[in-house]
Every structure is written in structure tokens, then in C-alpha cells.
Design a protein around this motif. Structure first.
Motif, PDB file in Angstrom:
ATOM      1  N   ASP A 169     -25.910  75.765 -44.030  1.00  7.74           N
ATOM      2  CA  ASP A 169     -26.466  74.414 -44.086  1.00  7.74           C
ATOM      3  C   ASP A 169     -26.370  73.703 -42.741  1.00  7.74           C
ATOM      4  OD1 ASP A 169     -27.017  74.952 -46.685  1.00  7.74           O
ATOM      5  OD2 ASP A 169     -25.635  73.491 -47.553  1.00  7.74           O
ATOM      6  N   GLU A 170     -25.377  74.071 -41.945  1.00  6.43           N
ATOM      7  CA  GLU A 170     -25.307  73.508 -40.595  1.00  6.43           C
ATOM      8  C   GLU A 170     -26.489  73.990 -39.754  1.00  6.43           C
ATOM      9  OE1 GLU A 170     -20.515  72.763 -40.018  1.00  6.43           O
ATOM     10  OE2 GLU A 170     -21.343  74.720 -39.501  1.00  6.43           O
ATOM     11  N   PHE A 171     -26.864  75.251 -39.900  1.00  7.90           N
ATOM     12  CA  PHE A 171     -28.042  75.762 -39.210  1.00  7.90           C
ATOM     13  C   PHE A 171     -29.304  75.038 -39.701  1.00  7.90           C
ATOM     14  CE2 PHE A 171     -25.500  79.494 -37.938  1.00  7.90           C
ATOM     15  CZ  PHE A 171     -26.002  79.715 -36.666  1.00  7.90           C
ATOM     16  N   VAL A 172     -29.409  74.878 -41.027  1.00  9.40           N
ATOM     17  CA  VAL A 172     -30.571  74.205 -41.614  1.00  9.40           C
ATOM     18  C   VAL A 172     -30.679  72.771 -41.106  1.00  9.40           C
ATOM     19  CG1 VAL A 172     -31.569  73.335 -43.774  1.00  9.40           C
ATOM     20  CG2 VAL A 172     -30.623  75.655 -43.671  1.00  9.40           C
ATOM     21  N   THR A 173     -29.547  72.068 -41.103  1.00  8.79           N
ATOM     22  CA  THR A 173     -29.540  70.676 -40.643  1.00  8.79           C
ATOM     23  C   THR A 173     -29.941  70.583 -39.181  1.00  8.79           C
ATOM     24  OG1 THR A 173     -27.803  70.122 -42.246  1.00  8.79           O
ATOM     25  CG2 THR A 173     -28.105  68.620 -40.389  1.00  8.79           C
ATOM     26  N   SER A 174     -29.373  71.462 -38.359  1.00 13.64           N
ATOM     27  CA  SER A 174     -29.693  71.462 -36.931  1.00 13.64           C
ATOM     28  C   SER A 174     -31.173  71.727 -36.698  1.00 13.64           C
ATOM     29  CB  SER A 174     -28.845  72.515 -36.207  1.00 13.64           C
ATOM     30  OG  SER A 174     -29.182  72.590 -34.837  1.00 13.64           O
ATOM     31  N   GLU A 175     -31.719  72.698 -37.423  1.00 12.61           N
ATOM     32  CA  GLU A 175     -33.135  73.042 -37.275  1.00 12.61           C
ATOM     33  C   GLU A 175     -34.027  71.881 -37.710  1.00 12.61           C
ATOM     34  OE1 GLU A 175     -36.095  75.473 -35.947  1.00 12.61           O
ATOM     35  OE2 GLU A 175     -34.031  76.203 -36.087  1.00 12.61           O
ATOM     36  N   THR A 176     -33.650  71.211 -38.803  1.00 16.57           N
ATOM     37  CA  THR A 176     -34.449  70.091 -39.309  1.00 16.57           C
ATOM     38  C   THR A 176     -34.413  68.909 -38.345  1.00 16.57           C
ATOM     39  OG1 THR A 176     -33.917  70.773 -41.584  1.00 16.57           O
ATOM     40  CG2 THR A 176     -34.811  68.567 -41.279  1.00 16.57           C
ATOM     41  N   VAL A 177     -33.226  68.572 -37.866  1.00 11.09           N
ATOM     42  CA  VAL A 177     -33.095  67.470 -36.916  1.00 11.09           C
ATOM     43  C   VAL A 177     -33.885  67.776 -35.640  1.00 11.09           C
ATOM     44  CG1 VAL A 177     -31.466  66.255 -35.415  1.00 11.09           C
ATOM     45  CG2 VAL A 177     -30.896  66.638 -37.820  1.00 11.09           C
ATOM     46  N   ASP A 178     -33.808  69.017 -35.190  1.00  7.14           N
ATOM     47  CA  ASP A 178     -34.551  69.417 -33.989  1.00  7.14           C
ATOM     48  C   ASP A 178     -36.054  69.300 -34.218  1.00  7.14           C
ATOM     49  OD1 ASP A 178     -34.658  70.681 -31.288  1.00  7.14           O
ATOM     50  OD2 ASP A 178     -35.618  72.306 -32.396  1.00  7.14           O
ATOM     51  N   TYR A 179     -36.504  69.698 -35.397  1.00  5.36           N
ATOM     52  CA  TYR A 179     -37.932  69.604 -35.730  1.00  5.36           C
ATOM     53  C   TYR A 179     -38.394  68.151 -35.675  1.00  5.36           C
ATOM     54  CZ  TYR A 179     -42.288  70.186 -38.358  1.00  5.36           C
ATOM     55  OH  TYR A 179     -43.611  70.179 -38.751  1.00  5.36           O
ATOM     56  N   LEU A 180     -37.617  67.256 -36.265  1.00  4.90           N
ATOM     57  CA  LEU A 180     -37.980  65.832 -36.274  1.00  4.90           C
ATOM     58  C   LEU A 180     -37.895  65.229 -34.875  1.00  4.90           C
ATOM     59  CD1 LEU A 180     -36.155  64.786 -39.568  1.00  4.90           C
ATOM     60  CD2 LEU A 180     -38.627  64.996 -39.226  1.00  4.90           C
ATOM     61  N   ASN A 181     -36.895  65.637 -34.110  1.00  5.19           N
ATOM     62  CA  ASN A 181     -36.773  65.133 -32.736  1.00  5.19           C
ATOM     63  C   ASN A 181     -37.951  65.558 -31.877  1.00  5.19           C
ATOM     64  OD1 ASN A 181     -34.380  63.770 -33.200  1.00  5.19           O
ATOM     65  ND2 ASN A 181     -33.076  65.428 -32.446  1.00  5.19           N
ATOM     66  N   ARG A 182     -38.388  66.798 -32.053  1.00  5.82           N
ATOM     67  CA  ARG A 182     -39.534  67.272 -31.271  1.00  5.82           C
ATOM     68  C   ARG A 182     -40.809  66.524 -31.654  1.00  5.82           C
ATOM     69  NH1 ARG A 182     -40.521  72.210 -32.711  1.00  5.82           N
ATOM     70  NH2 ARG A 182     -38.693  72.712 -33.980  1.00  5.82           N
ATOM     71  N   LEU A 183     -40.959  66.214 -32.953  1.00  2.00           N
ATOM     72  CA  LEU A 183     -42.095  65.395 -33.373  1.00  2.00           C
ATOM     73  C   LEU A 183     -42.012  64.011 -32.734  1.00  2.00           C
ATOM     74  CD1 LEU A 183     -42.627  66.045 -37.214  1.00  2.00           C
ATOM     75  CD2 LEU A 183     -44.112  66.721 -35.321  1.00  2.00           C
ATOM     76  N   GLY A 184     -40.790  63.477 -32.682  1.00  3.44           N
ATOM     77  CA  GLY A 184     -40.600  62.165 -32.082  1.00  3.44           C
ATOM     78  C   GLY A 184     -40.955  62.144 -30.608  1.00  3.44           C
ATOM     79  N   ILE A 185     -40.586  63.187 -29.892  1.00  3.93           N
ATOM     80  CA  ILE A 185     -40.929  63.274 -28.465  1.00  3.93           C
ATOM     81  C   ILE A 185     -42.444  63.300 -28.281  1.00  3.93           C
ATOM     82  CG2 ILE A 185     -40.816  64.775 -26.427  1.00  3.93           C
ATOM     83  CD1 ILE A 185     -38.026  65.658 -27.436  1.00  3.93           C
ATOM     84  N   ARG A 186     -43.113  64.079 -29.115  1.00  2.00           N
ATOM     85  CA  ARG A 186     -44.572  64.148 -29.027  1.00  2.00           C
ATOM     86  C   ARG A 186     -45.207  62.796 -29.338  1.00  2.00           C
ATOM     87  NH1 ARG A 186     -45.962  68.682 -33.119  1.00  2.00           N
ATOM     88  NH2 ARG A 186     -48.079  67.898 -32.707  1.00  2.00           N
ATOM     89  N   LYS A 187     -44.639  62.109 -30.322  1.00  2.00           N
ATOM     90  CA  LYS A 187     -45.141  60.784 -30.690  1.00  2.00           C
ATOM     91  C   LYS A 187     -44.970  59.795 -29.540  1.00  2.00           C
ATOM     92  CE  LYS A 187     -44.169  57.083 -34.019  1.00  2.00           C
ATOM     93  NZ  LYS A 187     -43.272  56.677 -35.146  1.00  2.00           N
ATOM     94  N   ARG A 188     -43.786  59.809 -28.910  1.00  2.00           N
ATOM     95  CA  ARG A 188     -43.508  58.869 -27.809  1.00  2.00           C
ATOM     96  C   ARG A 188     -44.314  59.195 -26.541  1.00  2.00           C
ATOM     97  NH1 ARG A 188     -38.514  59.434 -30.356  1.00  2.00           N
ATOM     98  NH2 ARG A 188     -37.788  61.085 -28.943  1.00  2.00           N
ATOM     99  N   SER A 189     -44.766  60.431 -26.468  1.00  2.00           N
ATOM    100  CA  SER A 189     -45.574  60.819 -25.308  1.00  2.00           C
ATOM    101  C   SER A 189     -47.016  60.355 -25.431  1.00  2.00           C
ATOM    102  CB  SER A 189     -45.535  62.344 -25.137  1.00  2.00           C
ATOM    103  OG  SER A 189     -46.314  62.972 -26.144  1.00  2.00           O
ATOM    104  N   GLY A 190     -47.352  59.773 -26.583  1.00  2.00           N
ATOM    105  CA  GLY A 190     -48.696  59.273 -26.795  1.00  2.00           C
ATOM    106  C   GLY A 190     -49.578  60.188 -27.616  1.00  2.00           C
ATOM    107  N   GLU A 191     -49.048  61.333 -28.024  1.00  2.00           N
ATOM    108  CA  GLU A 191     -49.821  62.279 -28.822  1.00  2.00           C
ATOM    109  C   GLU A 191     -49.986  61.753 -30.243  1.00  2.00           C
ATOM    110  OE1 GLU A 191     -49.382  66.905 -30.377  1.00  2.00           O
ATOM    111  OE2 GLU A 191     -48.241  66.223 -28.629  1.00  2.00           O
ATOM    112  N   THR A 192     -51.140  61.987 -30.819  1.00  2.00           N
ATOM    113  CA  THR A 192     -51.374  61.612 -32.212  1.00  2.00           C
ATOM    114  C   THR A 192     -50.667  62.620 -33.121  1.00  2.00           C
ATOM    115  OG1 THR A 192     -53.519  60.631 -31.701  1.00  2.00           O
ATOM    116  CG2 THR A 192     -53.094  61.234 -34.010  1.00  2.00           C
ATOM    117  N   ILE A 193     -49.772  62.117 -33.954  1.00  2.00           N
ATOM    118  CA  ILE A 193     -48.993  62.989 -34.832  1.00  2.00           C
ATOM    119  C   ILE A 193     -49.546  62.915 -36.245  1.00  2.00           C
ATOM    120  CG2 ILE A 193     -46.701  63.470 -35.761  1.00  2.00           C
ATOM    121  CD1 ILE A 193     -46.954  63.987 -32.774  1.00  2.00           C
TER     122      ILE A 193
END
Length: 511
Positions: A169-193
Motif C-alpha cells: 500500500d505504500e507503493f500504491v500510495t506513492s504511485e498515486t500521489v506521483d500520478y496526481l502531482n504530475r497532472l498538477g505540474i502539467r496543469k500549472r504549465s498551462g496544459e489543458t488537463i
């Protein structure tokens, strides 16, 4: 519905989190004064809590497959943890994908067979178990071998240490948080999410009843003994009399009970902290307001109530599941809804909220109107659950905890009543309004015979126990061939998390 006709920017994100074996009674927002679940409690405060949600089966695979398809186990023909869902049956993920989302799965799913996606476009951190029944590569829990199943050893080897499931579950949590963080970076860069559809599967708080010392110590001396005790006697229901003997729990010491329960409360808290990390990532990246977060579990856990352990029963502790839905842009906050629902109604609700087509032949009912105004929304308070296992036949696969002639059982919850049907054995009848802990079986009370007959008629309508018994035996023969094929050909586990035996252990010093 054609996804081209939808304004995608207005559709919500979907985050579905499903744990394993979480008894909702062990949650702060469901009334437990001891357990620390601040993140689930906060999720409930921001949304709606359903207090009477039931799984389609009190065992992992059939429950999960019903949640995905909206069909009962007998319609999926998935009753045991080795049954394979037909890839031609559409799932929640198929509908999401067909309607413009890209459904992603991270963690526990418990798919069996060659199809390890069933509609998900991508999957990260697979299950710890083999993809195929009969695989020559079984799970090795090292020092805790045997404790993940329904066996007495899981009560004996309990306490302070570490479960590999927590590592998973620690791996799952880390992967999920990373997935959301990467979406957030793309969003803040101006990309349409585009709105996302993310399904997250956790293993906790499934046994082994083993927790790390820092979590375990929080509950030492605070967790009480089970409320409802059913001393072993000749008058006990014949199924539970057999089950206790078979699984070695005719007699369990108070020390074992408290040790297991203390560890379980600790595992729930650890799971809650991981959910907090995931929900925190939503907020950090600006997705919280327009994300529908749904939390549930595949089934409950007896925890010594009625002197039973694990799942495999229709008692409330096993068949009832948590169901919390938060969607700040679309649902009220802090509401508790007592209506009776099937867990797969959550499936229909997520599809409805995201403007996806409902699944063909799904029994799921969207909860949106009920969640918004349960006082003025028409709703039939009914739910079903079933538990069916292979008979013990020489040379054929079977569950070691299934009765010799097989197990064919079904439950109906209708309004305040619950009827538990055991094929070839007496039924049980409970009035949950007057007897919430199911201590008074009314099945032999003549004053309730008409209620019993009515419920039995509803339960058996479109559910034929003799037909199911024959169908299970046919599938049992099919699985013999499939298992032998896997044992001899050793097909690759394309989606499997590498559980290592050294991840499981008990500390030398116990409290």
C-alpha cells in the motif's frame, strides 16, 4: 451518450479508493470512539456517508467483480477467489473509456486470468498474488505464512511486526500521489488537463493482524473485546458450527482476540493516513473541488463478533461496507444517508456523475438524487449478497473452507429485515431496527412467518440454488484444466507486485 456532446471541462474527476476487508464500524465517522481515522472523517464531513451499504459477496473476487460490472455473482458466474470474469462483460472502466475518460488503475484489483485490465487503459502496482489459478509461483509470506487466509494461525501469529500488505500500500500510495502531482505540474504549465478517472486499490486492513509498533501502541489497552459473543454450543446454527471447527476457531483466547483487534485498529489508522496522502495530493494540485472521491471496501471483517473471524458471513460486520462520497461541486456536505444500498450502486453513481453511459444489464442505481435529498427521493431499501463455494471433490479444485457438498448461500436486506439463506440448512431472520447486533434469530418465531416467507420469495426470485450448485460444479471442472495448464506452462504474471517473504515478520518483543 456520445462524449463529443459533452462539455468535458465540466465533467468531474473520479477517484475511487477501495480497501480490503474494512469493517465500517471501525471508522470514526461511523461511530467508533477509539479508532483514529481523521482523513476518512474529513472526507465524510465534506460529503455524504452511507450507513447501510452491502457488498455483493463477503469474499474478495466476487465482490470486486460485481462492483465493477453491476451484476450479481451468479450473473458474472464469479463466486470464488479463483473464478475468472468473462472479458465480454463490460465494466465500469469500459463505460468510462467509451465516454471519453482514460481509466487508470493503481494497486489491488484481484483480477483472475489472462485479462488483467477489464477496461482499464493503464495499470500500475499490480496484485501480489498470481494472475492465474494453479500458478507454480505462489505467494510466500515468510514468517507469517498462512496468516493471510481464514485459518487459526492468523490469530496466533498476530501483534507487532510488519505485513507485506502495508509495504504494497505504500507503493500504491506513492504511485498515486506521483500520478496526481504530475497532472498538477502539467496543469500549472498551462496544459489543458482532461478530467481523470483513477481507481486505487489498497490491501489494508486485511490480515495478517500485524502492525508496526508505532501504530500498535496507539491502541494498547484501548480496544475492547467483541460486543456480541456466541458461545460454542450444540444449538448453534449448523453452518457456523461446522465453520468454526473447520477453521480452528472453536476456542480463541482473550489474549489472541485483543492482540488481533489491536493490530486491526492500527492497520485501519495506517490505511487512513495513506488515504490522507492521496486526498492531500488532490488538494495540493487544485483538483479537490471538482473530484468525486468515493471510498469503500470489498467486504468487512468479523473481528471476533459472534465469535467469528475474517469475512465469509452475512453478519453486519462482514457483509456491510463503508461508503463515503465527497464531491464539493456536486453534493452536500456532512450528510448521513441511512438508506439500504448495494455497493455497486456506487458504480452507477460515478458513471452518472461523469455523464457516462450506464452499463448494460447492471443492477446499479445512481445515488445522486438520494444523496442530495434523501427525504424526498423514492428509493427501494433492498440489497443482496451471496456466498457460494466449490464442493470438495477428489481431484478437483476447491476451497479448503467450503463444506463437503459445496456452499450455496444468499442474503437479502429489505427495509429493517435481513434474511440469511443457507441451502439445505435453516435460515436466519433478523430485525435490524430492534436487534442491530443480530443476537435474536426470529426464523422460528411464528409471528414473523409471513415476513420470512415474503423475504424468501424475493431472495429466490431469479436465484435458483440448485441451478447454481450445478453451475459451480461445471466451473470447477473447467478450472481443473485451467489450473493444470498454468501449473505446467507457467504463464507470465504481467501485472504482479513482487511480494518478498522478508516483508512479513513479527517483532521478537511483543507488548
Amino acid at each position: 451518450m456520445d462524449p463529443q456532446d459533452i462539455n468535458r471541462g465540466e465533467r468531474p474527476n473520479i477517484l475511487y479508493i477501495e480497501s480490503d476487508q474494512h469493517n465500517p464500524a471501525v471508522t470514526g465517522c461511523y461511530g467508533d470512539p477509539v479508532v483514529q481515522t481523521p482523513n476518512l472523517d474529513a472526507l465524510a464531513a465534506r460529503g455524504v456517508t452511507l450507513s447501510n451499504a452491502y457488498c455483493a459477496s463477503p469474499i474478495c473476487v466476487p465482490s470486486r467483480m460485481s462492483m465493477l460490472t453491476g451484476r450479481y455473482p451468479h450473473e458474472n458466474r464469479v463466486w470464488t477467489n479463483t473464478n475468472i470474469l468473462d472479458s465480454a462483460i463490460p465494466t465500469y472502466a469500459h463505460s468510462m473509456g467509451a465516454s471519453g475518460y482514460r481509466p487508470i488503475q493503481i494497486g489491488r484489483l484481484h483480477f483472475i486470468g489472462p485479462d488483467q485490465l477489464h477496461g482499464f487503459a493503464e495499470r500500475y502496482v499490480g496484485d501480489h498474488s498470481p494472475n492465474y489459478p494453479g500458478s507454480p509461483n505462489p505467494v510466500d509470506h515468510g514468517a507469517l505464512e498462512g496468516t493471510a487466509g481464514p485459518a487459526r494461525v492468523s490469530l496466533e501469529k498476530s501483534g507487532i511486526g510488519q505485513s507485506a500488505y502495508e509495504i504494497h500500500d505504500e507503493f500504491v500510495t506513492s504511485e498515486t500521489v506521483d500520478y496526481l502531482n504530475r497532472l498538477g505540474i502539467r496543469k500549472r504549465s498551462g496544459e489543458t488537463i482532461e478530467p481523470f478517472s483513477l481507481s486505487v486499490g489498497l490491501m489494508l486492513p486485511h490480515q495478517p493482524f500485524v502492525a508496526r509498533k508505532s501504530d500498535y501502541e496507539k491502541y494498547v489497552g484501548k480496544v475492547q473485546m467483541p460486543r456480541t459473543r456466541d458461545p460454542y454450543s450444540e444449538s448453534m446454527h449448523p453452518y457456523f458450527k461446522w465453520w468454526r471447527k473447520r477453521s480452528g476457531i472453536e476456542s480463541v483466547t482473550d489474549e489472541e482476540i485483543l492482540r488481533c483487534r489491536t493490530a486491526y485498529w492500527a492497520l485501519v489508522t495506517r490505511m487512513d493516513e495513506m488515504i490522507g496522502e492521496i486526498v492531500g495530493a488532490l488538494k495540493k494540485n487544485g483538483f479537490e473541488d471538482n473530484t468525486m472521491v468515493v471510498y469503500s471496501s470489498d467486504h468487512g471483517e468479523q473481528l471476533g463478533e459472534h465469535d467469528l473471524w475474517w469475512k465469509q458471513t452475512f453478519y453486519e460486520d462482514s457483509a456491510k461496507v463503508p461508503a463515503i462520497i465527497s464531491w464539493p461541486n456536486g453534493l452536500p456536505m456532512g450528510r448521513v444517508v441511512p438508506n439500504v444500498i448495494n455497493q455497486f450502486d456506487l458504480n452507477a453513481t460515478m458513471l452518472d456523475a461523469s455523464a457516462c453511459d450506464p452499463l448494460p444489464r447492471s443492477h446499479g442505481r445512481s445515488l445522486l438524487n438520494l444523496l442530495r435529498d434523501n427525504q424526498h427521493t423514492s428509493w427501494e431499501n433492498i440489497a443482496f449478497s451471496e456466498f457460494c463455494m466449490y464442493p470438495q471433490s477428489e481431484g478437483l479444485p476447491y476451497d479448503t473452507h467450503a463444506s463437503p457438498n459445496g456452499t450455496v448461500q444468499r442474503m437479502i436486506r429489505y427495509e429493517k429485515w435481513k434474511l440469511n439463506y443457507y441451502h439445505g440448512m435453516p435460515s436466519q431472520l433478523f430485525n435490524l431496527e430492534e436487534d442491530p447486533y443480530e443476537e435474536r434469530d426470529l426464523s422460528d418465531d411464528s409471528t414473523h412467518s409471513s415476513t420470512k416467507d415474503e423475504l424468501l420469495s424475493m431472495l429466490l426470485e431469479s436465484w435458483d440454488p440448485d441451478l447454481i450448485s450445478r453451475d459451480i460444479r461445471r466451473i470447477q471442472n473447467d478450472e481443473k484444466i485451467f489450473s493444470s495448464w498454468a501449473a505446467n506452462t507457467n504463464p507470465a504474471d504481467n501485472y504482479r507486485w513482487d511480494l518478498k517473504p522478508e516483508m512479513d515478520y513479527l517483532d521478537d518483543e511483543q507488548i
